[in-house]
Design a protein around this motif. Sequence first.
Motif, PDB file in Angstrom:
ATOM      1  N   GLU A  51     -87.852 -55.413  23.186  1.00  0.00           N
ATOM      2  CA  GLU A  51     -88.112 -54.044  23.607  1.00  0.00           C
ATOM      3  C   GLU A  51     -86.854 -53.210  23.486  1.00  0.00           C
ATOM      4  OE1 GLU A  51     -89.522 -54.735  27.606  1.00  0.00           O
ATOM      5  OE2 GLU A  51     -87.713 -53.824  28.414  1.00  0.00           O
ATOM      6  N   THR A  52     -87.059 -51.935  23.257  1.00  0.00           N
ATOM      7  CA  THR A  52     -85.966 -50.986  23.116  1.00  0.00           C
ATOM      8  C   THR A  52     -86.021 -50.012  24.277  1.00  0.00           C
ATOM      9  OG1 THR A  52     -86.128 -51.183  20.720  1.00  0.00           O
ATOM     10  CG2 THR A  52     -84.956 -49.274  21.570  1.00  0.00           C
ATOM     11  N   ARG A  53     -84.879 -49.811  24.917  1.00  0.00           N
ATOM     12  CA  ARG A  53     -84.796 -48.897  26.063  1.00  0.00           C
ATOM     13  C   ARG A  53     -83.855 -47.750  25.727  1.00  0.00           C
ATOM     14  NH1 ARG A  53     -88.217 -49.489  30.240  1.00  0.00           N
ATOM     15  NH2 ARG A  53     -86.608 -48.580  31.513  1.00  0.00           N
ATOM     16  N   THR A  54     -84.329 -46.549  25.986  1.00  0.00           N
ATOM     17  CA  THR A  54     -83.504 -45.358  25.813  1.00  0.00           C
ATOM     18  C   THR A  54     -83.442 -44.621  27.141  1.00  0.00           C
ATOM     19  OG1 THR A  54     -85.413 -44.063  25.118  1.00  0.00           O
ATOM     20  CG2 THR A  54     -84.099 -45.088  23.381  1.00  0.00           C
ATOM     21  N   SER A  55     -82.576 -43.666  27.215  1.00  0.00           N
ATOM     22  CA  SER A  55     -82.411 -42.899  28.438  1.00  0.00           C
ATOM     23  C   SER A  55     -83.589 -41.952  28.651  1.00  0.00           C
ATOM     24  CB  SER A  55     -81.118 -42.084  28.371  1.00  0.00           C
ATOM     25  OG  SER A  55     -80.997 -41.267  29.496  1.00  0.00           O
ATOM     26  N   ASN A  56     -83.892 -41.680  29.912  1.00  0.00           N
ATOM     27  CA  ASN A  56     -84.919 -40.690  30.234  1.00  0.00           C
ATOM     28  C   ASN A  56     -84.409 -39.282  29.984  1.00  0.00           C
ATOM     29  OD1 ASN A  56     -86.349 -42.867  31.079  1.00  0.00           O
ATOM     30  ND2 ASN A  56     -86.046 -42.497  33.249  1.00  0.00           N
ATOM     31  N   VAL A  96     -64.593 -36.493  29.052  1.00  0.00           N
ATOM     32  CA  VAL A  96     -65.463 -37.220  29.971  1.00  0.00           C
ATOM     33  C   VAL A  96     -66.917 -36.804  29.769  1.00  0.00           C
ATOM     34  CG1 VAL A  96     -66.034 -37.488  32.418  1.00  0.00           C
ATOM     35  CG2 VAL A  96     -63.672 -37.679  31.674  1.00  0.00           C
ATOM     36  N   MET A  97     -67.170 -35.532  29.593  1.00  0.00           N
ATOM     37  CA  MET A  97     -68.535 -35.059  29.373  1.00  0.00           C
ATOM     38  C   MET A  97     -69.108 -35.608  28.068  1.00  0.00           C
ATOM     39  SD  MET A  97     -69.363 -33.428  32.020  1.00  0.00           S
ATOM     40  CE  MET A  97     -70.884 -32.699  31.515  1.00  0.00           C
ATOM     41  N   VAL A  98     -68.310 -35.660  27.013  1.00  0.00           N
ATOM     42  CA  VAL A  98     -68.773 -36.214  25.742  1.00  0.00           C
ATOM     43  C   VAL A  98     -69.078 -37.703  25.903  1.00  0.00           C
ATOM     44  CG1 VAL A  98     -68.036 -36.798  23.385  1.00  0.00           C
ATOM     45  CG2 VAL A  98     -67.676 -34.501  24.279  1.00  0.00           C
ATOM     46  N   TYR A  99     -68.233 -38.419  26.641  1.00  0.00           N
ATOM     47  CA  TYR A  99     -68.485 -39.834  26.890  1.00  0.00           C
ATOM     48  C   TYR A  99     -69.819 -40.034  27.606  1.00  0.00           C
ATOM     49  CZ  TYR A  99     -68.438 -44.347  29.169  1.00  0.00           C
ATOM     50  OH  TYR A  99     -68.806 -45.577  29.636  1.00  0.00           O
ATOM     51  N   PHE A 100     -70.060 -39.278  28.674  1.00  0.00           N
ATOM     52  CA  PHE A 100     -71.310 -39.434  29.412  1.00  0.00           C
ATOM     53  C   PHE A 100     -72.520 -39.020  28.578  1.00  0.00           C
ATOM     54  CE2 PHE A 100     -68.638 -39.656  33.241  1.00  0.00           C
ATOM     55  CZ  PHE A 100     -69.176 -40.817  33.771  1.00  0.00           C
ATOM     56  N   LEU A 153     -77.544 -40.915  24.504  1.00  0.00           N
ATOM     57  CA  LEU A 153     -77.738 -41.296  23.110  1.00  0.00           C
ATOM     58  C   LEU A 153     -77.759 -42.802  22.876  1.00  0.00           C
ATOM     59  CD1 LEU A 153     -75.347 -38.670  21.494  1.00  0.00           C
ATOM     60  CD2 LEU A 153     -77.799 -38.500  21.841  1.00  0.00           C
ATOM     61  N   THR A 154     -77.338 -43.596  23.847  1.00  0.00           N
ATOM     62  CA  THR A 154     -77.239 -45.037  23.670  1.00  0.00           C
ATOM     63  C   THR A 154     -78.603 -45.709  23.824  1.00  0.00           C
ATOM     64  OG1 THR A 154     -74.986 -45.027  24.485  1.00  0.00           O
ATOM     65  CG2 THR A 154     -76.108 -47.124  24.478  1.00  0.00           C
ATOM     66  N   VAL A 155     -78.869 -46.651  22.947  1.00  0.00           N
ATOM     67  CA  VAL A 155     -80.101 -47.419  22.956  1.00  0.00           C
ATOM     68  C   VAL A 155     -79.746 -48.871  23.266  1.00  0.00           C
ATOM     69  CG1 VAL A 155     -81.995 -48.230  21.504  1.00  0.00           C
ATOM     70  CG2 VAL A 155     -81.162 -45.904  21.256  1.00  0.00           C
ATOM     71  N   HIS A 156     -80.527 -49.496  24.145  1.00  0.00           N
ATOM     72  CA  HIS A 156     -80.344 -50.912  24.435  1.00  0.00           C
ATOM     73  C   HIS A 156     -81.580 -51.674  23.964  1.00  0.00           C
ATOM     74  CE1 HIS A 156     -77.282 -49.334  27.186  1.00  0.00           C
ATOM     75  NE2 HIS A 156     -76.677 -50.461  26.912  1.00  0.00           N
ATOM     76  N   VAL A 157     -81.348 -52.835  23.386  1.00  0.00           N
ATOM     77  CA  VAL A 157     -82.431 -53.685  22.899  1.00  0.00           C
ATOM     78  C   VAL A 157     -82.350 -55.004  23.662  1.00  0.00           C
ATOM     79  CG1 VAL A 157     -83.413 -54.849  20.897  1.00  0.00           C
ATOM     80  CG2 VAL A 157     -82.328 -52.617  20.614  1.00  0.00           C
ATOM     81  N   TYR A 158     -83.469 -55.389  24.282  1.00  0.00           N
ATOM     82  CA  TYR A 158     -83.579 -56.660  24.996  1.00  0.00           C
ATOM     83  C   TYR A 158     -84.518 -57.553  24.193  1.00  0.00           C
ATOM     84  CZ  TYR A 158     -82.123 -53.488  28.740  1.00  0.00           C
ATOM     85  OH  TYR A 158     -81.484 -52.527  29.483  1.00  0.00           O
ATOM     86  N   VAL A 191     -71.263 -56.342  33.307  1.00  0.00           N
ATOM     87  CA  VAL A 191     -71.653 -55.773  32.016  1.00  0.00           C
ATOM     88  C   VAL A 191     -72.853 -54.874  32.281  1.00  0.00           C
ATOM     89  CG1 VAL A 191     -72.497 -56.252  29.696  1.00  0.00           C
ATOM     90  CG2 VAL A 191     -70.875 -57.813  30.774  1.00  0.00           C
ATOM     91  N   ASN A 192     -72.728 -53.604  31.925  1.00  0.00           N
ATOM     92  CA  ASN A 192     -73.792 -52.630  32.167  1.00  0.00           C
ATOM     93  C   ASN A 192     -74.574 -52.415  30.875  1.00  0.00           C
ATOM     94  OD1 ASN A 192     -75.448 -50.548  32.907  1.00  0.00           O
ATOM     95  ND2 ASN A 192     -73.829 -49.206  33.617  1.00  0.00           N
ATOM     96  N   ALA A 193     -75.804 -52.893  30.845  1.00  0.00           N
ATOM     97  CA  ALA A 193     -76.675 -52.711  29.685  1.00  0.00           C
ATOM     98  C   ALA A 193     -77.846 -51.810  30.071  1.00  0.00           C
ATOM     99  CB  ALA A 193     -77.166 -54.048  29.181  1.00  0.00           C
ATOM    100  N   CYS A 194     -77.561 -50.797  30.871  1.00  0.00           N
ATOM    101  CA  CYS A 194     -78.576 -49.846  31.316  1.00  0.00           C
ATOM    102  C   CYS A 194     -78.424 -48.554  30.531  1.00  0.00           C
ATOM    103  CB  CYS A 194     -78.432 -49.558  32.810  1.00  0.00           C
ATOM    104  SG  CYS A 194     -78.629 -51.020  33.836  1.00  0.00           S
ATOM    105  N   SER A 195     -79.536 -47.939  30.204  1.00  0.00           N
ATOM    106  CA  SER A 195     -79.501 -46.691  29.451  1.00  0.00           C
ATOM    107  C   SER A 195     -79.535 -45.463  30.341  1.00  0.00           C
ATOM    108  CB  SER A 195     -80.669 -46.636  28.469  1.00  0.00           C
ATOM    109  OG  SER A 195     -80.530 -47.642  27.497  1.00  0.00           O
ATOM    110  N   SER A 196     -79.734 -45.641  31.628  1.00  0.00           N
ATOM    111  CA  SER A 196     -79.757 -44.489  32.534  1.00  0.00           C
ATOM    112  C   SER A 196     -78.581 -44.568  33.495  1.00  0.00           C
ATOM    113  CB  SER A 196     -81.078 -44.443  33.308  1.00  0.00           C
ATOM    114  OG  SER A 196     -81.197 -45.576  34.134  1.00  0.00           O
ATOM    115  N   PRO A 197     -78.122 -43.434  33.993  1.00  0.00           N
ATOM    116  CA  PRO A 197     -76.953 -43.422  34.880  1.00  0.00           C
ATOM    117  C   PRO A 197     -77.146 -44.219  36.172  1.00  0.00           C
ATOM    118  CG  PRO A 197     -77.441 -41.211  34.125  1.00  0.00           C
ATOM    119  CD  PRO A 197     -78.569 -42.083  33.670  1.00  0.00           C
ATOM    120  N   ASN A 198     -78.359 -44.301  36.685  1.00  0.00           N
ATOM    121  CA  ASN A 198     -78.582 -45.032  37.937  1.00  0.00           C
ATOM    122  C   ASN A 198     -79.232 -46.396  37.694  1.00  0.00           C
ATOM    123  OD1 ASN A 198     -81.061 -44.114  37.174  1.00  0.00           O
ATOM    124  ND2 ASN A 198     -81.569 -43.138  39.104  1.00  0.00           N
TER     125      ASN A 198
END
Length: 166
Positions: free
Chosen positions: A5-10, A53-57, A63-68, A117-124
Amino acid sequence: MKHKETRTSNLKSGYAFLLCLAIVIGTVLLSHALPISQYRVFVQLATILFVGVMVYFLYRFALTVHVYKLDDQTLSVFRGEDAHQKTLAVLTGEMILLIAPASYSGSKIPTGEFLTVNACSSPNGKKKGYCVWCDVGAAEKYRLYFEPSKELLEKLQQTFPNRFAD
């Protein structure tokens, strides 16, 4: 049992970009409006740091996608897609010590020092997702935060039934 599965940010990337742009423009305008000419260099450095910092966030959480990926007895976690994919973790059944919600605070939590290791696509995601405690080697212990779907959670429970917290 195979599952991917692919997870993207909300957070929509266009809205995140516009929000960052508005904050950056507001910061630049505010720095020029302040009558502090002798500290102008520090204000400009702070503005550049803030923009970075804003560009990093924006990149990290919009924009980051995680694949599990679950293959037989192996859980793999990747950041990015296709040619830009980076492997974050490849965990076999022997490495996994515990799989539990991130908010779990029961007695089954393994002791010792674990690298996060943070593999979450959302800030929380580290608060609302799940966590895998794993022992990779003699001196390598990791706590992997990720955001699985209900379907992946069910397949993980079937694959690693004795590794789940109550």
